[in-house]
Design a protein around this motif. Structure first.
Motif, mmCIF file in Angstrom:
data_model
loop_
_atom_site.group_PDB
_atom_site.id
_atom_site.type_symbol
_atom_site.label_atom_id
_atom_site.label_comp_id
_atom_site.label_asym_id
_atom_site.label_seq_id
_atom_site.Cartn_x
_atom_site.Cartn_y
_atom_site.Cartn_z
ATOM 1 N N VAL A 173 -9.343 -3.914 -29.683
ATOM 2 C CA VAL A 173 -10.369 -4.911 -30.232
ATOM 3 C C VAL A 173 -10.773 -5.984 -28.222
ATOM 4 N N ASN A 174 -12.241 -5.283 -27.798
ATOM 5 C CA ASN A 174 -12.506 -5.648 -26.832
ATOM 6 C C ASN A 174 -13.504 -7.500 -26.594
ATOM 7 N N ASP A 218 -14.821 -16.423 -32.069
ATOM 8 C CA ASP A 218 -14.784 -16.126 -33.054
ATOM 9 C C ASP A 218 -14.225 -14.633 -33.536
ATOM 10 N N ILE A 219 -14.044 -13.953 -32.141
ATOM 11 C CA ILE A 219 -13.880 -12.765 -32.417
ATOM 12 C C ILE A 219 -12.261 -12.718 -32.726
ATOM 13 N N LEU A 220 -11.752 -13.489 -31.589
ATOM 14 C CA LEU A 220 -10.511 -13.303 -31.990
ATOM 15 C C LEU A 220 -10.158 -14.110 -33.277
ATOM 16 N N GLN A 221 -10.340 -15.354 -33.482
ATOM 17 C CA GLN A 221 -10.223 -15.574 -35.136
ATOM 18 C C GLN A 221 -10.881 -15.157 -36.002
ATOM 19 N N HIS A 253 -5.880 -17.207 -22.961
ATOM 20 C CA HIS A 253 -6.165 -18.537 -22.240
ATOM 21 C C HIS A 253 -6.747 -19.147 -24.381
ATOM 22 N N ILE A 254 -8.054 -18.236 -24.370
ATOM 23 C CA ILE A 254 -8.725 -18.473 -25.228
ATOM 24 C C ILE A 254 -7.591 -17.748 -26.454
ATOM 25 N N TYR A 255 -6.958 -16.696 -26.663
ATOM 26 C CA TYR A 255 -6.608 -16.683 -27.736
ATOM 27 C C TYR A 255 -5.675 -17.250 -27.964
ATOM 28 N N TRP A 256 -4.529 -18.101 -27.345
ATOM 29 C CA TRP A 256 -3.891 -18.895 -27.687
ATOM 30 C C TRP A 256 -4.025 -20.062 -28.241
#
Length: 247
Positions: A173-174, A27-30, A55-58
């Motif tokens: 952003v962390n 959700d944060i990366l979205q 991996h999550i960002y991708w």
């Protein structure tokens, strides 16, 4: 044009952080993707947490940007991981290198391994090889994504999910701020994410080859960074130093 002043007020930023604290990493990366689009990029050292994060960002955005600083003194295993990551995610890693004239002048004046002779010398080398290239890398970004975690200690213990980075005029952003090292390890293993083989040899934190060693059981996870320096709360290269907003 990229912002040079914060786009969110302090009150708005506090509300954003309150919401994101309860959200998932996805959700944060979205939110990053929707808010900053292609002006956001992950700045990665290709450590374990950075591999988990990308991996999550991708997964959120197959076109997510991945940047790294090549100091030209990294371990061979790190260069191998660059290639493995590019193959796994079909990502065009954006490499940033130190200014070679500055490196040549530094080595001519001080020698190749002068950084062992006092913290000021080590910070000078980090400035040439890391801090200056980072400034160039971030100069066009609206936000940069990092793998910092609160359990890494030092000033990192109080980081927010989203922070205004006054040094670079953008947002930092962390998304893994609340993760533990054990969570990172488990996530990488469960998802068969490529990682630096030095992690299996006692290196939880990785940097330049001459400045990183394996740690002993019970030592702090960053004890292997600049191990010859006595202050355990000064294990930073200058990349993640917080600058306060001017009043």
């Amino acid at each position: 044009m990229r912002q040079t002043t914060p786009r969110f007020t302090e009150t708005e930023l506090a509300a954003i952080n309150e919401k994101l604290e309860a959200d998932s990493t996805e959700d944060i990366l979205q939110w990053v993707d929707e808010t900053f689009g292609n002006t956001a990029a992950q700045m990665s050292s290709f450590g374990l947490e950075d591999q988990a994060l990308f991996h999550i960002y991708w997964g959120v955005n197959k076109n997510a940007r991945l940047m790294t600083l090549d100091t030209l003194r990294l371990p061979t295993e790190t260069y191998s991981l660059f290639d493995q990551t590019k193959l796994r995610y079909k990502v065009d890693v954006e490499f940033f290198y130190p200014n070679m004239d500055s490196v040549a002048e530094m080595v001519k004046e001080k020698g190749n391994n002068f950084f062992y002779m006092g913290r000021a010398n080590r910070e000078f080398c980090c400035g040439v090889r890391k801090v200056e290239p980072l400034g160039r890398a971030l100069s066009t970004l609206g936000a940069w994504v990092t793998g910092l975690r609160r359990d890494q200690g030092m000033d990192r213990g109080s980081i927010n999910i989203v922070e205004w980075d006054a040094a670079h005029n953008n947002y930092k952003v962390n998304p893994l701020a609340n993760w533990s090292f054990d969570q990172v390890q488990s996530f990488v293993k469960e998802n068969e994410i490529p990682y630096n083989e030095l992690h299996d040899k006692g290196y939880p934190s990785l940097g330049c080859a001459p400045c990183t060693r394996a740690i002993e059981p019970g030592e702090d996870i960053r004890a292997g960074r600049w191990w010859w320096e006595g202050d355990p709360d000064a294990k930073e290269c200058g990349i993640h130093v917080v600058q306060a907003l001017e009043s």
